[in-house]
Design an enzyme around this catalytic site. Structure first.
Site, PDB file in Angstrom:
ATOM      1  N   HIS A 190       0.857  -1.199   0.000  1.00  0.00           N
ATOM      2  CA  HIS A 190       0.000   0.000   0.000  1.00  0.00           C
ATOM      3  C   HIS A 190       0.885   1.238   0.000  1.00  0.00           C
ATOM      4  O   HIS A 190       1.909   1.293   0.685  1.00  0.00           O
ATOM      5  CB  HIS A 190      -0.959   0.002   1.189  1.00  0.00           C
ATOM      6  CG  HIS A 190      -0.325   0.163   2.538  1.00  0.00           C
ATOM      7  ND1 HIS A 190      -0.110   1.385   3.122  1.00  0.00           N
ATOM      8  CD2 HIS A 190       0.129  -0.758   3.434  1.00  0.00           C
ATOM      9  CE1 HIS A 190       0.435   1.226   4.317  1.00  0.00           C
ATOM     10  NE2 HIS A 190       0.600  -0.067   4.528  1.00  0.00           N
ATOM     11  N   ASP A 199       6.286   1.896   6.098  1.00  0.00           N
ATOM     12  CA  ASP A 199       4.875   1.491   6.049  1.00  0.00           C
ATOM     13  C   ASP A 199       4.105   2.392   5.094  1.00  0.00           C
ATOM     14  O   ASP A 199       3.483   3.355   5.519  1.00  0.00           O
ATOM     15  CB  ASP A 199       4.282   1.567   7.448  1.00  0.00           C
ATOM     16  CG  ASP A 199       2.893   0.972   7.527  1.00  0.00           C
ATOM     17  OD1 ASP A 199       2.580   0.100   6.708  1.00  0.00           O
ATOM     18  OD2 ASP A 199       2.121   1.391   8.395  1.00  0.00           O
ATOM     19  N   GLU A 246      -4.879   1.409   2.702  1.00  0.00           N
ATOM     20  CA  GLU A 246      -4.729   0.368   3.727  1.00  0.00           C
ATOM     21  C   GLU A 246      -4.804   0.966   5.115  1.00  0.00           C
ATOM     22  O   GLU A 246      -5.374   0.357   6.027  1.00  0.00           O
ATOM     23  CB  GLU A 246      -3.386  -0.344   3.553  1.00  0.00           C
ATOM     24  CG  GLU A 246      -3.215  -1.589   4.419  1.00  0.00           C
ATOM     25  CD  GLU A 246      -2.622  -1.303   5.799  1.00  0.00           C
ATOM     26  OE1 GLU A 246      -2.654  -2.198   6.658  1.00  0.00           O
ATOM     27  OE2 GLU A 246      -2.149  -0.160   6.022  1.00  0.00           O
ATOM     28  N   GLU A 247      -4.245   2.148   5.303  1.00  0.00           N
ATOM     29  CA  GLU A 247      -4.244   2.761   6.627  1.00  0.00           C
ATOM     30  C   GLU A 247      -5.652   3.142   7.072  1.00  0.00           C
ATOM     31  O   GLU A 247      -5.878   3.382   8.250  1.00  0.00           O
ATOM     32  CB  GLU A 247      -3.332   3.999   6.636  1.00  0.00           C
ATOM     33  CG  GLU A 247      -1.870   3.708   6.361  1.00  0.00           C
ATOM     34  CD  GLU A 247      -1.210   2.853   7.435  1.00  0.00           C
ATOM     35  OE1 GLU A 247      -1.866   2.546   8.442  1.00  0.00           O
ATOM     36  OE2 GLU A 247      -0.034   2.496   7.266  1.00  0.00           O
ATOM     37  N   GLU A 282       4.128  -5.920   4.410  1.00  0.00           N
ATOM     38  CA  GLU A 282       3.724  -4.957   5.429  1.00  0.00           C
ATOM     39  C   GLU A 282       4.920  -4.530   6.272  1.00  0.00           C
ATOM     40  O   GLU A 282       6.055  -4.907   5.996  1.00  0.00           O
ATOM     41  CB  GLU A 282       2.628  -5.554   6.322  1.00  0.00           C
ATOM     42  CG  GLU A 282       1.227  -5.044   6.004  1.00  0.00           C
ATOM     43  CD  GLU A 282       1.073  -3.556   6.262  1.00  0.00           C
ATOM     44  OE1 GLU A 282       1.956  -2.928   6.880  1.00  0.00           O
ATOM     45  OE2 GLU A 282       0.044  -2.999   5.844  1.00  0.00           O
ATOM     46  N   HIS A 308       5.183   4.778  12.003  1.00  0.00           N
ATOM     47  CA  HIS A 308       4.065   5.733  11.998  1.00  0.00           C
ATOM     48  C   HIS A 308       4.452   7.079  12.616  1.00  0.00           C
ATOM     49  O   HIS A 308       3.616   7.733  13.249  1.00  0.00           O
ATOM     50  CB  HIS A 308       2.852   5.161  12.716  1.00  0.00           C
ATOM     51  CG  HIS A 308       2.015   4.261  11.859  1.00  0.00           C
ATOM     52  ND1 HIS A 308       0.750   3.840  12.220  1.00  0.00           N
ATOM     53  CD2 HIS A 308       2.257   3.700  10.650  1.00  0.00           C
ATOM     54  CE1 HIS A 308       0.258   3.066  11.267  1.00  0.00           C
ATOM     55  NE2 HIS A 308       1.166   2.951  10.308  1.00  0.00           N
TER      56      HIS A 308
END
Length: 887
Positions: A188, A200, A234-235, A261, A337
């Site tokens: 993603h 990510d 995706e998030e 991932e 993140h």
């Protein structure tokens, strides 16, 4: 006189023999007999007493042994790779160029131009360039998908999702003549707000671009197609993968998938989920991955929900009924993140390693005959685990069950034979074994309880997370205390309960106790169907082998240093593997403690895990406490180390967070400039407020921040609106049960330029005695809907998910909404049934907006406040509104 003398002599003889007859094991100290112990009548050691281990040398050897195991585990985590020279192989430098260009775009939030236009255009540009250079034996097809849909999953206590016009970039590489079947590779390209999202998941998309480039230039044709899905949402909790697998016309050909991932930034990518079932997929990974890193323990831990997360794997499994492999980077989750998740922090070796593995597996699957018949190969689960990253062992779970029961039977045979050798003393032996087992379990429980008391105390005085930056603090604090407690308890048992008992016999008994425990665990886990039972199998099989290796030395000479060294050699494999698994666990779990919420004290979790690791590693070494001359110096040393660590932790020497730019470990804080409005049944505004809503994502809350920003203290703790769903707060995900400690700093009312519009379109009375309410909402790309039926009312149906409303444990309903660049107003309906005529309405409905990007994202007040936070914090922030109505 002669008769009296005879009586006196008899009494003296009885007194001499009484202690030996009262306790059989006291006699063993002086008269070891072959029929009782299996030893020769020869008395070991000097003077007929059993030879015991010297404390200082034995402790030093054990310490060096543990340090050596840790060094080997550390080496196994290194990425020592050579750059490819063959142009047909994966090139990490080209993949890094893709990565740097994607992350240069900045945060890529669903609905933002960065995500929906700039990133999509970049991907299309690179894919078309690859297409022009591809070999003629291949055909490349490109499709842009913008699906709309809805679904529900059991995530974070109940979750329903609705998405509209989100973006997927889909590429198919297939033989020029076409292919009937395909394997899917998924990444993603979107990110959470306020982060460039290098790990990510931009690096995975970069790896996929390079794999597409490599395969397209290969002159070797594929047997099956490979579909590359660059998914753009995706998030937003797996929305794009759901839109693809349920709506795209290429999905009918997909027979397996690989999901890429991240749970950390770089490092080695761990295979932590496979299946469901389909052992051939694991065999494909083993055969094709150059640098394997996989463990079924991680799979079972993840699927038990111990780690609160989900990946696209679940969507493909549950909604597509497709088997697959889930991989994730796990190193350095401290900056996952966050704004620090940048391309320069991902080593080129990590990219090369991931590329080699995924390219190899995709090529293998695209040429495999099994892919076309994947539905026919669901033959149960598979046990798999890597050996220090060098290779993977795998075998069907049913074979593992047979192997586990055979190993259990060998342990039972060993214990049974030993008991039978004792003949008349068998009952006494079993009694002593049961007593020793009781003492061992008691030592474990008292150790766990004692260490948890320390952890609770540290949490209560506000020194939680002292080990967050330096994990070894937890080893010195909780690990040394656990070992000291275990040794002390068993030393007391040896001194007071086994005062005159043969030490060699005690060593035998406590070895057997550990064997009994692990054999029971092995049989139980196997019976329950856990593939992870192989760990218990290791802890039964190798100790039995060790017993065979040390039997002669121990029988003839007692507990010598040579015996200890042979014993350590025999226990090398199980000890190394448990330390390896423990370190993988800590690598993943410790960073999660920085975002695990304000309710569960992390020191309790970490203390318990350290104690469990200590118990596991020491289980077959407790017998050395009974074979050592003394344990006083060892207990004293461990106690001193614990005391020093405890004092330093309590005094605040170990600050939890780090602002070191080369290796930051920041505190995570989430802020929303929030304006709230509450309306009554007649639509009248009854209450409104505005402020900056603050959540510290770890247990320490604002305690470390208050000295820098004094107004952020407990006097402004947020009050829960008890009659409102989710406390009347704009949660973007249903995680209010994890973050009950939050703060609300008053601030001016803020009205975003792109404000939301909400209205009730219709109210209908249905023939089946239900009331149908239809609503319409338009607003920013991210919104949350919260519903709570009024007393006596139930929510029976709605137009979301599969039509059946999905409530959390509190009876509230949560709906996550997002859309792409453009979308029609969101229209949905709900049906309510009332047991009696409601007088105060049927449902309380809250709608929250989240301005995660663009000109509405930050207010002047947010900007000013953000500047005041210390540099060891990392902040995520945006503007939100909350409106509540009663219908």
């Amino acid at each position: 006189m002669e008769r009296n003398s005879a009586v006196v002599g008899a009494v003296r003889r009885l007194r001499t023999q009484a202690p030996q007859q009262d306790h059989y094991y006291q006699r063993q100290r002086r008269h070891p007999e072959k029929d009782d112990e299996g030893w020769h009548g020869k008395k070991p050691g000097a003077g007929g007493l059993p030879r015991l281990l010297p404390e200082a040398r034995a402790s030093l050897v054990l310490l060096l042994y543990l340090v050596g195991l840790r060094v080997l585990v550390h080496i196994s985590f290194l990425r020592l790779l050579q750059r490819p020279r063959d142009p047909t192989e994966f090139d990490a430098f080209r993949a890094r160029a893709y990565l740097e260009n994607i992350t240069a775009i900045g945060p890529r939030v669903v609905g933002s131009p960065e995500n929906e236009i700039l990133t999509v255009n970049y991907l299309l540009q690179q894919i078309k360039a690859i297409e022009t250079e591809s070999n003629n034996v291949h055909k490349i097809s490109i499709d842009i998908q913008r699906p709309t849909g809805t679904f529900s999953i059991d995530f974070l206590g109940g979750f329903t999702s609705y998405y509209d016009n989100i973006t997927n970039v889909v590429v198919k590489l297939e033989p020029r003549s076409g292919a009937e079947h395909a394997v899917l590779s998924n990444c993603h390209f979107d990110s959470v707000p306020n982060t460039p999202g290098a790990s990510d998941d931009a690096v995975s998309c970069s790896v996929m671009l390079e794999i597409l480039h490599t395969l397209s230039k290969s002159p070797e044709p594929l047997q099956h197609a490979i579909i590359f899905l660059f998914n753009g949402a995706e998030e937003n909790v797996l929305q794009a993968s759901h839109g693809f697998i349920t709506q795209h016309h290429w999905t009918q050909s997909i027979r397996a998938f690989i999901n890429l991932e991240a749970a950390g930034v770089g490092g080695k990518e761990l295979v932590f989920q496979t299946g469901p079932e389909n052992p051939w997929l694991v065999q494909a990974y083993i055969s094709a991955a150059k640098h394997p890193f996989a463990c079924v323990v991680a799979q079972e831990v993840f699927q038990m929900g111990i780690i609160p997360a989900e990946t696209d794997f679940r969507i493909y499994r549950d909604f597509g009924n497709i088997p697959g492999i889930d991989l994730a980077f796990i190193e350095n989750g401290y900056i996952y993140h966050t704004k620090y998740d940048t391309a320069d922090r991902i080593l080129t070796d990590s990219i090369q390693r991931a590329g080699d593995n995924i390219l190899g597996v995709l090529k293998y699957l695209a040429k495999s005959d099994n892919l076309a018949k994947s539905y026919e190969y669901r033959h149960g689960n598979v046990v798999f685990f890597d050996i220090l990253g060098m290779f993977v062992l795998a075998y069907p779970a049913r074979v593992g069950a047979i192997l586990n029961y055979v190993i259990t039977a060998l342990a039972v045979l060993y214990l049974g034979k030993k008991t039978l050798q004792l003949r008349k003393r068998a009952v006494n032996y079993l009694k002593e074994l049961a007593i020793a087992f009781f003492f061992t379990v008691l030592s474990w429980l008292t150790t766990l309880l004692g260490i948890l008391i320390v952890a609770v105390f540290i949490s209560l005085i506000g020194r939680s997370l002292s080990w967050y930056t330096q994990f070894y603090v937890s080893i010195f604090l909780y690990g040394t205390a656990a070992l000291a407690k275990l040794i002390f308890v068993h030393s007391c048992i040896k001194k007071f309960h086994y005062k005159n008992t043969n030490e060699q016999f005690l060593g035998e008994v406590f070895f057997d106790v550990s064997l009994v425990f692990w054999s029971v665990m092995l049989a139980l886990f196997t019976y329950l169907g856990f593939c992870s039972a192989f760990v218990s199998a290791i802890w039964v099989a190798f100790p039995l082998l060790t017993k065979l290796m040390t039997y002669k030395e121990f029988k003839e000479k007692g507990a010598t240093m040579k015996f200890l060294l042979i014993y350590l050699l025999g226990m090398f494999v199980p000890c190394l593997y448990v330390m390896y698994l423990s370190w993988i666990t800590y690598e993943m779990v410790i960073p999660i403690m920085g975002r695990s919420g304000s309710e569960i004290p992390p020191d309790i979790l970490v203390a318990a895990s350290v104690v469990v690791s200590s118990i596991l590693l020491s289980s077959y070494f407790l017998n050395f406490i009974y074979l050592a001359r003394s344990t006083k110096k060892t207990v004293l040393t461990l106690t001193i180390v614990f005391a020093v660590a405890f004092i330093l932790v309590c005094s605040g020497v170990f600050f939890p967070y780090s602002s070191d730019l080369t290796n930051p470990k920041p505190k995570r804080i989430f802020l929303q400039h929030l304006s709230r409005r509450f309306h009554d049944l007649n639509g009248h505004l009854t209450k409104s407020d505005s402020g900056i809503w603050i959540n510290g994502l770890d247990y320490s809350g604002m305690s470390h921040v208050t000295p820098h920003i004094p107004e952020l203290n407990d006097t402004i703790r947020t009050k829960c609106e008890e009659e409102s769903p989710f406390c009347g707060l704009p949660w973007i995900l249903p995680v209010n049960h994890l973050f009950r400690k939050n703060w609300y700093l008053p601030a001016p009312v803020l009205i975003p330029k792109a404000s939301a519009q909400f209205q009730l379109l219709s109210k209908e009375q249905m023939p089946w005695d239900a009331t149908k309410l239809t609503f319409e909402i338009s607003g920013p790309s991210h919104m949350s809907l919260y519903l709570r039926p009024r007393p006596g009312v139930t929510l029976s149906r709605w137009s979301l998910g599969d039509g059946t409303p999905f409530a959390n444990t509190d009876g509230d309903y949560f709906v996550y909404y997002s859309h792409g660049l453009q979308a029609l107003p969101w229209r949905f309906w709900i049906e309510m049934k009332a047991s009696d005529e409601p007088v105060k309405g049927m449902v309380t409905l809250g709608i929250a907006t989240h301005y995660c990007f663009g000109e509405d994202q930050k207010s002047p007040q947010l900007h000013v406040l953000l500047e005041r936070f210390p540099n060891w914090t990392v902040l995520s922030s945006w503007v939100s509104t909350y409106d509540q109505f009663i219908f």
